[in-house]
Design an enzyme around this catalytic site. Structure first.
Site, short mmCIF file in Angstrom:
data_model
loop_
_atom_site.label_atom_id
_atom_site.label_comp_id
_atom_site.label_asym_id
_atom_site.label_seq_id
_atom_site.Cartn_x
_atom_site.Cartn_y
_atom_site.Cartn_z
N HIS A 64 -11.48 -3.59 8.83
CA HIS A 64 -12.11 -3.63 7.37
C HIS A 64 -13.15 -2.73 7.32
O HIS A 64 -14.16 -2.99 6.48
CB HIS A 64 -12.24 -5.04 6.89
CG HIS A 64 -10.93 -5.63 6.66
ND1 HIS A 64 -10.29 -6.21 7.69
CD2 HIS A 64 -10.27 -6.14 5.52
CE1 HIS A 64 -9.29 -7.02 7.25
NE2 HIS A 64 -9.18 -6.87 6.01
N GLU B 41 0.98 -1.18 -0.02
CA GLU B 41 -0.01 0.14 -0.22
C GLU B 41 0.94 1.21 0.06
O GLU B 41 0.79 2.10 -0.69
CB GLU B 41 -0.99 -0.20 1.26
CG GLU B 41 -2.13 -0.74 1.04
CD GLU B 41 -1.90 -2.42 1.14
OE1 GLU B 41 -0.56 -2.70 1.85
OE2 GLU B 41 -2.78 -3.31 1.07
#
Lengths: 454, 335, 339
Positions: C140, C71
């Site tokens: 999440h 990321e």
């Protein structure tokens, strides 16, 4: 097993309640359903009834303390049951039980005490008003202090100011043209109103009620013609501090809506309706002048709920009245024209100060209100005569009754008191005029306090 | 002839005398610029700290020898050398140090963010490892737009232990992007020795993990750096992918102006100072007949004059308007 | 003469939120050769939420680029590409993973233009699937819009409808600065009319999606739908709520919110991010500081996420973020003057 008394949940998202007052002392007997204690929530004070009959013990919460919902605050022991140490309590009182202990819905009509008279009965707090209410009041040159808030904790909201403005029917002063905003003293109260007769429209809504919390049976106050609930203030301060009060503004008076009154019966009906909405508990009743006549009528119609009756210079006991003074007061559009008539109210003209006159004019600043009162005066006192007669009602008074009259009353001659039967205690005050509760509040309060205690 | 050529170092075979003289001038400029900045700092003309690369000039200049303005570099907090090597003007650099409107970043960036996008310098970076993924992105642009530009990514030995280093090298490798990772290993990440902080002996060894060539060179040897770069740039331009060059060098000064040099000895510093890369290059230039001693003096004097003029320019330049504090946060609204 | 002028009735089509975003990306890839897509599993997999779908087949792996699970590096590559002439749309698989890339988003993308004195631009778009409701628990399900909204140099938007999801993405691509788009995962399947072709929804502009006079509800993303549901219920009780779809967290549309609160005098902020120091705090503060202050007729109310990570248990998960009954309750109490 003693019965647990808990802090009930009386509002959807209430997590805790503040105990206001116990109506029953430790060790005293209480009947199931009788008023046991009051709680204060954001909305209002609420009376909570006893969940059982017996003796009250183990009071765990003193007034002023905030208690979580469901927590025990005392126990009621059956007569003869041994009183041990405070029992351990089961956690998680079912919500239903808590709700069952809540006050009846009728209690909700009690309106939060007005901010203007809140000082003596609640802890000192700054005036609560929303920014919108403050802005509106500022624009209308209204002092927030004279308003009563209907929001939580007496908060003055936009609607409260709008209602007051509507009541006063006073167009907002153009910006910059008037005195500094918010300074009531600077308002040009002596401004001459238009000469043309003012039209007024009847308004919807019930009579305006304010309360003062306290202990025991409340005293219901009914003011006289062209007065309002603020006029009780000197007397209130002289009365016992824990005496609960309920004040009603008559139609077209104070903060009550303007109403068309065809005669005395209409007025009495409006008062009874307002009285019925207060709940079904007993009250002591006090009326002055026209309010005295109405108190007599109310005592006649709802005798069971009236513990005692106090009348100050009541109307309705004879035809004579100073109609010119009443009309003059109702008509006056400025302090200068009001003051001479006000001076008839007291034994001596000096009894009316300039401040008093200005304050009285401020309460009558709405031309609609004045017009409605003039119409009312015509209906009640045509040609300067009392068009209603309560001598029969005074004969029927069923509860302890007291009458106070000033010997120098220029509006209603004290000799009308003689229409009362012998059971009514009569006090004639020397050097006092038509408004004894303003001229000598200590004496009047003392008489009433003794009367209520008897 | 061939035998002769072999004994001549790469740089003197490969670059024109003019290019070599320009390289010497840039090395002097870097040294003098940083000394001038240091002095200005001590005089209170510069309010922030600075990270000086004195001692590392050969590495910076040699790395940029074959780059054009279309090629990009990403730099580090110790980036003045890269900036000048890529062609920046010392006057505008000083102006930036002085926080002036005429500076490269109009006084908003200072020492740690000097950039000159027009010459392909995407900027010094205050975050260790911050420029690594950005360099890969710049290389991706070149690929996407079908250009043969390369990107040189400068970073220090400290950055090779940042996650960004590994993510960037991996992505450059899997996509075979035209990027040259130049690790200027000056032996310390602030005070922490690279030998302590890094598991491998040579940082270049890490290239193996990303399937790219890795080479360790003497970073104070102009020609050695230039030669390694030549190979890596050619590979990148040919579309064969990235390379990792470890350039061993040394900073003479502390990490920043607040460094008290507690982690290294005076002897160590003096040993490295005796191997001054500028003097070494200058001697080699004279030895290979690129210039004589007088010519070298003239180049240094010229650099000195440029630095003095740069400081004057910076001192006389206007400061940004205080009301413009939020200017440049976003693009100016289209008129 | 294009298809729209020939067939004016065919100007919009029913699409899901995800389809609308894909439509926007396809239009952008078609129009502008510098646009590329980057992200984890956005290629043949079609994206974790099937947003990129078949774009790799239509535009090829050179422009729809699967990144390694990196990321920080991936975001940084997008920043570097944007800095040098591309317009990357970088998809985080979950907005939560943007925490791994904070460095590149906050220290680099947001600041490069400023640090470089306006001499550089980073026109990158970060797409971030966000929000709770999928049973994906604490790592999440987060809503980070306030985090990024706190950073000068970033623009942060939260579409609530398919049409805005497309229009805001196309606007983000035209914006010369980095834009973060929070896409609520529960909205991806929501359908709505979407104009065909290229158009933009202005960044920094809220939408009054329901007019009313009793109270202003400022909501974002999925909360807009809950607020509208509540407003419909309230209307039956005679309470006309005005609902504002915030759409843009940064820059925030002060004018629209202030105008509405001036009208209603009451404000409820509904957002999914943690209540404390969230978007609602900014909205409340801007009202308190504005000329709307003098029109406030009740305390401002904030409904935000619980002061807890998003839990797994479905009942807990629902309880952790505002639901329609919560909005109903707070508005009723506000309008009745109970708060």
């Amino acid at each position: 097993m003693p019965v647990e008394v808990i802090m009930p949940k009386v509002d959807m998202d209430m997590a805790a309640g503040k105990l206001a007052v116990w109506h029953v002392a430790e060790g005293e007997v209480v009947k199931k359903g009788a008023a046991l204690f009051d709680i204060e929530t954001d909305k209002a004070a609420m009376e909570v009834e006893a969940p059982a009959t017996g003796r009250l013990h183990h009071i765990l919460a003193v007034p002023g303390v905030t208690v979580p919902v469901g927590a025990p605050i005392a126990f009621i022991y059956a007569e003869g049951e041994a009183v041990g140490p405070a029992p351990a309590t089961a956690a998680g009182q079912p919500a239903e039980a808590a709700l069952a202990a809540a006050a009846p819905p009728g209690a909700e009509v009690a309106v939060a005490a007005s901010a203007a008279v809140a000082t003596p009965e609640t802890e000192v707090e700054g005036l609560r008003a929303t920014p919108a209410a403050r802005r509106l009041a500022r624009e209308a040159a209204l002092a927030l202090e004279v308003l009563s808030g209907t929001g939580p904790k007496g908060r003055i909201q936009r609607s409260d100011v709008e209602a007051e403005i509507a009541r006063r029917r006073q167009p907002p002063l153009p910006a910059g043209s008037g005195p500094a905003p918010g300074t009531v003293e600077a308002r040009p109260l002596s401004r001459v109103e238009p000469v043309a007769p003012v039209d007024w429209e009847p308004q919807p809504g019930g009579l305006h009620v304010t309360t003062r919390k306290g202990t025991g049976t409340p005293l219901l106050l009914v003011h006289g013609f062209a007065a309002d609930s603020f006029g009780w203030r000197p007397l209130e301060e002289a009365l016992p501090r824990d005496l609960p009060l309920i004040r009603i503004d008559l139609p077209s008076h104070g903060r009550s809506p303007l109403r068309q009154i065809g005669g005395f019966a209409d007025l009495a009906r409006a008062l009874v309706q307002a009285f019925d909405r207060l709940g079904d508990g007993p009250v002591h009743l006090l009326g002055h002048s026209l309010g005295g006549a109405l108190a007599l009528a109310l005592a006649d119609i709802r005798p069971r709920r009236i513990r005692s009756l106090s009348l100050i210079a009541p109307a309705g006991l004879g035809p004579e009245i100073d109609g010119a003074a009443l009309n003059g007061i109702a008509r006056a559009s400025c302090t200068e024209s009001l003051t001479p008539w006000l001076k008839r109210l007291t034994a001596r003209p000096a009894g009316i100060s300039d401040d008093f006159a200005r304050a009285a004019m401020l309460g009558r600043i709405d031309p609609g209100l004045r017009a409605a009162q003039q119409d009312m005066a015509r209906a009640l006192f045509p040609d300067g005569v009392q068009a209603f007669d309560l001598t029969a009602a005074v004969e029927r008074v069923a509860m302890p009754a007291l009458m106070v009259w000033g010997r120098d009353d220029h509006i209603l001659p004290w000799r009308q008191a003689l229409a009362a039967p012998g059971e009514v205690a009569l006090h004639l005050l020397k050097g006092v005029g038509h408004v004894p509760h303003l001229e000598d509040p200590e004496t009047v309060a003392g008489l009433i306090a003794r009367h209520l205690a008897a | 002839m061939v035998e002769n050529q072999k004994n001549i170092p790469f740089a003197f075979r490969h670059f024109t005398p003019e290019a070599l003289r320009r390289a010497l001038r840039k090395m002097h400029l870097i040294r003098l610029f940083e000394e001038g900045a240091e002095e200005s700092y001590m005089r209170g003309l510069i309010h922030g700290t600075m990270h000086l690369s004195i001692g590392q000039e050969a590495s910076a200049v040699a790395s940029c020898m074959e780059l054009t303005d279309a090629d990009k570099i990403t730099s580090t907090h110790r980036g003045h050398g890269h900036c000048i090597a890529k062609g920046a003007d010392v006057g505008r650099m000083f102006a930036e140090f002085f926080g002036k409107e005429t500076g490269y970043c109009h006084g908003r960036g200072g020492s740690m963010h000097i950039a000159d996008v027009k010459t392909g310098n995407l900027g010094a970076n205050g975050i260790v490892g911050g420029g690594l993924p950005i360099a890969v992105g710049a290389a991706l642009t070149a690929r996407r737009l079908g250009r043969d530009d390369v990107t040189v990514c400068f970073f220090g030995d400290g950055a090779n232990n940042e996650g960004a280093f590994h993510e960037a090298l991996n992505m450059a490798a899997i996509w075979k992007l035209p990027v040259i990772f130049v690790c200027e290993n000056n032996r310390y990440g602030m005070s922490t020795p690279a030998t302590y902080a890094t598991a491998v002996k040579n940082i270049a060894d890490r290239a193996v993990a990303y399937a790219m060539p890795g080479i360790t060179v003497d970073g104070n040897d102009f020609s050695a750096v230039a030669e390694a770069m030549h190979t890596a740039v050619a590979r990148a331009r040919a579309g064969e992918g990235p390379s990792l060059i470890e350039s061993l060098t040394y900073r003479w000064r502390g990490h920043s102006k607040s460094d008290r040099n507690r982690y290294r000895s005076k002897d160590e510093i003096e040993d490295w100072m005796s191997r001054d890369p500028i003097m070494r290059f200058r001697t080699d230039l004279i030895a290979h007949g690129v210039l004589d001693a007088a010519g070298a003096e003239a180049i240094e004097a010229e650099a000195k004059a440029a630095v003095a003029a740069g400081i004057d320019f910076a001192r006389e330049s206007p400061s940004p308007a205080i009301t413009d504090v939020t200017k440049f946060v976003h693009a100016e609204a289209a008129a | 003469m294009n298809a729209q002028t020939l067939f004016p009735e065919v100007q919009q089509r029913e699409m899901s939120f995800a389809e609308a975003i894909r439509d926007a990306m396809a239009i952008a890839l078609e129009r502008d050769p510098t646009v590329i897509l980057m992200g984890e599993d956005i290629g043949v997999y079609g994206g974790a939420f099937q947003v990129t779908g078949d774009l790799i087949e239509r535009f090829g792996a050179d422009r729809v680029i699967d990144t390694p699970i990196s990321e920080l590096g991936g975001a940084g590559v997008a920043v570097g590409a944007a800095l040098t002439g591309l317009k990357p749309i970088f998809e985080f698989q979950f907005s939560d993973f943007a925490a791994l890339a904070m460095e590149q988003i906050v220290n680099q993308a947001a600041k490069l233009r400023y640090m470089l004195g306006g001499e550089a631009a980073v026109p990158v778009v970060f797409r971030m699937p966000s929000g709770s409701g999928t049973g994906a628990a604490a790592q999440h399900s987060q809503s980070f819009e306030a985090w990024f909204g706190h950073v000068p140099g970033l623009k942060v938007v939260q579409p609530s409808t398919p049409a805005d999801a497309k229009g805001l993405l196309l606007a983000a691509l035209e914006d010369p600065d980095p834009v973060i788009i929070f896409e609520h995962k529960l909205l991806y399947k929501m359908k709505g009319p979407v104009p065909l072709g290229h158009y933009t929804t202005p960044i920094g502009k809220a939408a009054v999606v329901r007019e009313g006079s009793a109270v202003t509800i400022v909501a974002s993303a999925i909360m807009v739908h809950r607020a509208l549901e509540a407003a419909a219920e309230l209307a039956k009780e005679g309470i006309e709520a005005e609902v504002i779809d915030l759409r843009s967290v940064r820059p925030i549309d002060r004018a629209t919110i202030i105008a509405s609160v001036r009208k209603t005098g009451k404000l409820v902020c509904v957002y999914e991010g943690v209540r404390t120091l969230g978007v609602g705090a900014e909205i409340s503060a801007l009202i308190a500081e504005s000329e709307a202050f003098d029109y406030l007729d009740a305390p401002i109310q904030r409904l935000g996420g619980a002061e807890a990570p998003i839990p797994y248990n479905p009942d807990l998960e629902r309880a952790a973020v505002p639901q329609t009954p919560d909005i109903l309750s707070v508005v009723r109490r506000l309008v009745r003057g109970e708060v």
